[in-house]
Design a protein around this motif. Sequence first.
Motif, PDB file in Angstrom:
ATOM      1  N   ALA A   1       0.752  -1.319   0.089  1.00 19.32           N
ATOM      2  CA  ALA A   1      -0.001   0.053   0.110  1.00 19.32           C
ATOM      3  C   ALA A   1       0.860   1.221   0.060  1.00 19.32           C
ATOM      4  O   ALA A   1       0.309   2.369   0.064  1.00 19.32           O
ATOM      5  CB  ALA A   1      -0.912  -0.031   1.306  1.00 19.32           C
ATOM      6  N   GLY A   2       2.181   0.932  -0.088  1.00 18.83           N
ATOM      7  CA  GLY A   2       3.155   2.344  -0.089  1.00 18.83           C
ATOM      8  C   GLY A   2       2.882   3.127  -1.451  1.00 18.83           C
ATOM      9  O   GLY A   2       2.492   2.558  -2.371  1.00 18.83           O
TER      10      GLY A   2
ATOM     11  N   GLY B   1       5.739   4.634  -2.922  1.00 18.47           N
ATOM     12  CA  GLY B   1       6.793   4.410  -4.019  1.00 18.47           C
ATOM     13  C   GLY B   1       7.402   5.614  -4.336  1.00 18.47           C
ATOM     14  O   GLY B   1       7.448   6.022  -5.772  1.00 18.47           O
ATOM     15  N   THR B   2       7.582   6.677  -3.650  1.00 13.66           N
ATOM     16  CA  THR B   2       7.828   7.932  -4.114  1.00 13.66           C
ATOM     17  C   THR B   2       9.385   7.865  -4.571  1.00 13.66           C
ATOM     18  O   THR B   2       9.511   8.671  -5.449  1.00 13.66           O
ATOM     19  CB  THR B   2       7.927   9.065  -2.736  1.00 13.66           C
ATOM     20  OG1 THR B   2       8.566   8.481  -1.723  1.00 13.66           O
ATOM     21  CG2 THR B   2       6.444   9.295  -2.690  1.00 13.66           C
ATOM     22  N   ARG B   3      10.027   7.005  -4.259  1.00 13.69           N
ATOM     23  CA  ARG B   3      11.461   6.871  -4.671  1.00 13.69           C
ATOM     24  C   ARG B   3      11.450   6.698  -6.005  1.00 13.69           C
ATOM     25  O   ARG B   3      12.704   6.963  -6.640  1.00 13.69           O
ATOM     26  CB  ARG B   3      12.221   5.898  -3.913  1.00 13.69           C
ATOM     27  CG  ARG B   3      12.829   6.597  -2.557  1.00 13.69           C
ATOM     28  CD  ARG B   3      13.528   5.438  -1.526  1.00 13.69           C
ATOM     29  NE  ARG B   3      12.523   4.635  -1.173  1.00 13.69           N
ATOM     30  CZ  ARG B   3      12.803   3.029  -1.153  1.00 13.69           C
ATOM     31  NH1 ARG B   3      14.351   2.662  -1.049  1.00 13.69           N
ATOM     32  NH2 ARG B   3      11.854   2.020  -0.967  1.00 13.69           N
TER      33      ARG B   3
ATOM     34  N   GLU C   1       4.790  -2.342  -6.888  1.00 13.35           N
ATOM     35  CA  GLU C   1       4.981  -3.734  -6.722  1.00 13.35           C
ATOM     36  C   GLU C   1       4.516  -4.266  -8.166  1.00 13.35           C
ATOM     37  O   GLU C   1       5.011  -5.633  -8.396  1.00 13.35           O
ATOM     38  CB  GLU C   1       3.969  -4.161  -5.681  1.00 13.35           C
ATOM     39  CG  GLU C   1       4.147  -3.785  -4.478  1.00 13.35           C
ATOM     40  CD  GLU C   1       3.860  -2.267  -3.991  1.00 13.35           C
ATOM     41  OE1 GLU C   1       2.991  -1.750  -4.756  1.00 13.35           O
ATOM     42  OE2 GLU C   1       4.265  -1.821  -3.019  1.00 13.35           O
TER      43      GLU C   1
ATOM     44  N   GLN D   1      -5.385  -0.685   3.342  1.00 14.83           N
ATOM     45  CA  GLN D   1      -4.788   0.196   4.338  1.00 14.83           C
ATOM     46  C   GLN D   1      -5.079   1.649   3.762  1.00 14.83           C
ATOM     47  O   GLN D   1      -4.588   1.904   2.715  1.00 14.83           O
ATOM     48  CB  GLN D   1      -3.199   0.153   4.335  1.00 14.83           C
ATOM     49  CG  GLN D   1      -2.399   0.943   5.341  1.00 14.83           C
ATOM     50  CD  GLN D   1      -1.129   1.107   5.284  1.00 14.83           C
ATOM     51  OE1 GLN D   1      -0.477   0.711   4.011  1.00 14.83           O
ATOM     52  NE2 GLN D   1      -0.420   1.522   6.348  1.00 14.83           N
TER      53      GLN D   1
ATOM     54  N   GLY E   1       2.103   3.631   7.553  1.00 11.30           N
ATOM     55  CA  GLY E   1       3.634   2.970   8.013  1.00 11.30           C
ATOM     56  C   GLY E   1       3.421   1.641   7.601  1.00 11.30           C
ATOM     57  O   GLY E   1       2.481   1.103   7.562  1.00 11.30           O
TER      58      GLY E   1
HETATM   59  P1  UTP Z   1       8.760   1.288   1.441  1.00 11.79           P
HETATM   60  O1  UTP Z   1       8.940   2.093   2.306  1.00 11.79           O
HETATM   61  O2  UTP Z   1       9.971   0.679   0.746  1.00 11.79           O
HETATM   62  O3  UTP Z   1       7.751   1.767   0.454  1.00 11.79           O
HETATM   63  O4  UTP Z   1       7.941   0.068   2.137  1.00 11.79           O
HETATM   64  P2  UTP Z   1       7.223   3.294  -0.083  1.00 11.79           P
HETATM   65  O5  UTP Z   1       6.690   3.844   1.315  1.00 11.79           O
HETATM   66  O6  UTP Z   1       6.009   2.786  -0.973  1.00 11.79           O
HETATM   67  O7  UTP Z   1       8.176   3.829  -0.835  1.00 11.79           O
HETATM   68  P3  UTP Z   1       8.915   5.233  -0.994  1.00 11.79           P
HETATM   69  O8  UTP Z   1      10.085   5.229   0.361  1.00 11.79           O
HETATM   70  O9  UTP Z   1       7.865   6.229  -0.858  1.00 11.79           O
HETATM   71  O10 UTP Z   1       9.601   5.134  -1.954  1.00 11.79           O
HETATM   72  C1  UTP Z   1       8.111  -1.342   2.011  1.00 11.79           C
HETATM   73  C2  UTP Z   1       6.936  -2.134   1.511  1.00 11.79           C
HETATM   74  O11 UTP Z   1       5.923  -1.657   2.529  1.00 11.79           O
HETATM   75  C3  UTP Z   1       4.640  -1.038   1.781  1.00 11.79           C
HETATM   76  C4  UTP Z   1       5.189  -0.581   0.441  1.00 11.79           C
HETATM   77  O12 UTP Z   1       4.145  -0.765  -0.543  1.00 11.79           O
HETATM   78  C5  UTP Z   1       6.275  -1.520   0.158  1.00 11.79           C
HETATM   79  O13 UTP Z   1       6.129  -2.573  -0.618  1.00 11.79           O
HETATM   80  N1  UTP Z   1       4.143  -0.201   2.736  1.00 11.79           N
HETATM   81  C6  UTP Z   1       4.830   0.901   3.413  1.00 11.79           C
HETATM   82  C7  UTP Z   1       2.626  -0.301   2.970  1.00 11.79           C
HETATM   83  O14 UTP Z   1       1.956  -1.209   2.697  1.00 11.79           O
HETATM   84  N2  UTP Z   1       2.114   0.679   3.581  1.00 11.79           N
HETATM   85  C8  UTP Z   1       2.682   1.858   4.301  1.00 11.79           C
HETATM   86  O15 UTP Z   1       2.230   2.649   4.776  1.00 11.79           O
HETATM   87  C9  UTP Z   1       3.993   1.862   3.851  1.00 11.79           C
END
Ligand code: UTP
Length: 291
Positions: A11-12, A14-16, A27, A104, A109
């Motif tokens: 659910a992140g 993926g800003t990087r 993903e 989520q 987080g």
């Molecule tokens: P990361 O911190 O690498 O993912 O989390 P992010 O937040 O998507 O990436 P950036 O830092 O912004 O580039 C590792 C894994 O946890 C998931 C992400 O989707 C990733 O697969 N994650 C992270 C969640 O499901 N929910 C969150 O709130 C944070």
Amino acid sequence: MKIRKAVFPVAGLGTRVLPATKAMPKEMLTIVDKPLIQYVVDEAKEAGIEHFIFVTGRNKGVIEDHFDRMFELDATLESRGKKAEMEILQRDQPEAGAMSFTRQQAPLGLGHAVWCARDIVGNEPFAVLLPDELVLHTPGCLKQMIEAAGKLGDKSNLIAVEEVPADRTHQYGICGVGKRQGNIFEIDGMVEKPPKGTAPSNLSITGRYILQPEIFQILQRHERGAGGEIQLTDAMIGLAKSQSFYGVEFEGERHDCGSKAGFLRANIAFGMAREDLRDGLREEMKRHLSN
Ligand code: UTP
């Protein structure tokens, strides 16, 4: 200890790797010819996982679609006699009922994402796999961890760890090292991003975990940590007060596919590991290096 269920937090934001992830989930980024999420589901299957739990969010519907049948595509492939392609699609398809999807609603987080899976996991130990981290090795990282878990007590928690250069420990979650037995050691403390020169070792926490369900009671408190996020590491530090944690030094090379450089490196490494692509890729890289 039998591990039947695995949680995939997806659910992140993926800003990087923006702008790639503006409209497409991180993903679903492709390493050679498979999306990241397919690699980790395959790794979990190889390790004997029977139920796959995805914690998704907005714009992540395509992940669900990826594991569904595509009737039009199946029919077209069949009518064109494309048997090899049909087999690939069938191989990647988990059994009906073997997947669950939960949401989520806000990316609060990793700890919060794992907590969202609590009802589906129930009261049993479970695995967590972060799809943006791939390990190139057979057997896969999770299989190696489950083998390690078999040597430990039923209420153990395990974390896959990897050596990082001493001058970069401040960028990672780092484990203190207690009693060792081969590639398994008792974790003697964990610290998230220790200030330079204070790390207890150079062994970093990576994206594979085997956790006891009591972690949910700690995550339930929704305590915010680094970056204002609900951190899984903080909850593990809490659980370590009452349960044992072990580090597993796995075999294989880990790739952080959630960063641009790591994503490119992973494509090269996984491409070079493929017999059908290796020679052409090597020639192409030689050509670029000679320019
Ligand atoms: P990361 O911190 O690498 O993912 O989390 P992010 O937040 O998507 O990436 P950036 O830092 O912004 O580039 C590792 C894994 O946890 C998931 C992400 O989707 C990733 O697969 N994650 C992270 C969640 O499901 N929910 C969150 O709130 C944070």
